[in-house]
Design a protein around this motif. Structure first.
Motif, PDB file in Angstrom:
ATOM      1  N   ARG A 177       0.855  -1.191   0.000  1.00 33.84           N
ATOM      2  CA  ARG A 177       0.000   0.000   0.000  1.00 33.84           C
ATOM      3  C   ARG A 177       0.885   1.233   0.000  1.00 33.84           C
ATOM      4  N   GLY A 178       0.867   1.948  -1.086  1.00 32.28           N
ATOM      5  CA  GLY A 178       1.673   3.149  -1.188  1.00 32.28           C
ATOM      6  C   GLY A 178       1.115   4.081  -2.240  1.00 32.28           C
ATOM      7  N   GLU A 179       1.380   5.361  -2.067  1.00 31.74           N
ATOM      8  CA  GLU A 179       0.935   6.378  -3.016  1.00 31.74           C
ATOM      9  C   GLU A 179      -0.572   6.312  -3.257  1.00 31.74           C
ATOM     10  N   GLY A 180      -1.315   5.974  -2.200  1.00 28.51           N
ATOM     11  CA  GLY A 180      -2.770   5.975  -2.295  1.00 28.51           C
ATOM     12  C   GLY A 180      -3.393   4.820  -3.040  1.00 28.51           C
ATOM     13  N   ARG A 181      -2.609   3.780  -3.329  1.00 29.08           N
ATOM     14  CA  ARG A 181      -3.193   2.626  -4.007  1.00 29.08           C
ATOM     15  C   ARG A 181      -2.538   1.340  -3.542  1.00 29.08           C
ATOM     16  N   ARG A 182      -3.078   0.237  -4.001  1.00 32.22           N
ATOM     17  CA  ARG A 182      -2.562  -1.083  -3.642  1.00 32.22           C
ATOM     18  C   ARG A 182      -1.825  -1.651  -4.850  1.00 32.22           C
ATOM     19  N   TRP A 183      -0.560  -1.954  -4.665  1.00 31.11           N
ATOM     20  CA  TRP A 183       0.287  -2.509  -5.714  1.00 31.11           C
ATOM     21  C   TRP A 183       0.491  -3.997  -5.436  1.00 31.11           C
ATOM     22  N   ILE A 184       0.420  -4.820  -6.464  1.00 24.08           N
ATOM     23  CA  ILE A 184       0.644  -6.254  -6.336  1.00 24.08           C
ATOM     24  C   ILE A 184       1.923  -6.595  -7.084  1.00 24.08           C
ATOM     25  N   GLY A 185       2.721  -7.481  -6.503  1.00 23.31           N
ATOM     26  CA  GLY A 185       3.958  -7.854  -7.166  1.00 23.31           C
ATOM     27  C   GLY A 185       4.523  -9.162  -6.637  1.00 23.31           C
ATOM     28  N   THR A 186       5.734  -9.481  -7.109  1.00 25.86           N
ATOM     29  CA  THR A 186       6.411 -10.721  -6.766  1.00 25.86           C
ATOM     30  C   THR A 186       7.815 -10.401  -6.265  1.00 25.86           C
TER      31      THR A 186
END
Length: 68
Positions: free
Chosen positions: A23-32
């Motif tokens: 959770r960063g910059e006002g959004r949810r990022w998904i990654g590996t």
């Protein structure tokens, strides 16, 4: 610091291939998770043209489990 050291030191399930949400910059990022650098994780974000971010293992990171 190795990935194993990060797991022990921070008590997190960080391994190469583990899926995470950040959770960063006002959004949810998904990654590996792709690597470790010092006390930090290197994470390749989905839908960001392969961009890799350096993240702290416990700051706003949720471990989703599962390896690709």
């Amino acid at each position: 610091m190795s990935m194993e050291s990060i797991r022990r030191y921070y008590g997190v399930p960080a391994k190469r291939g583990t899926r995470i949400a950040y959770r960063g910059e006002g959004r949810r990022w998904i990654g590996t998770i792709v690597a470790a650098r010092g006390h930090y994780l290197r994470v390749r974000l989905d839908n960001c043209f392969g961009q890799i971010m350096t993240l702290h293992p416990t700051w706003e990171v949720e471990y989703l489990g599962g390896a690709e």
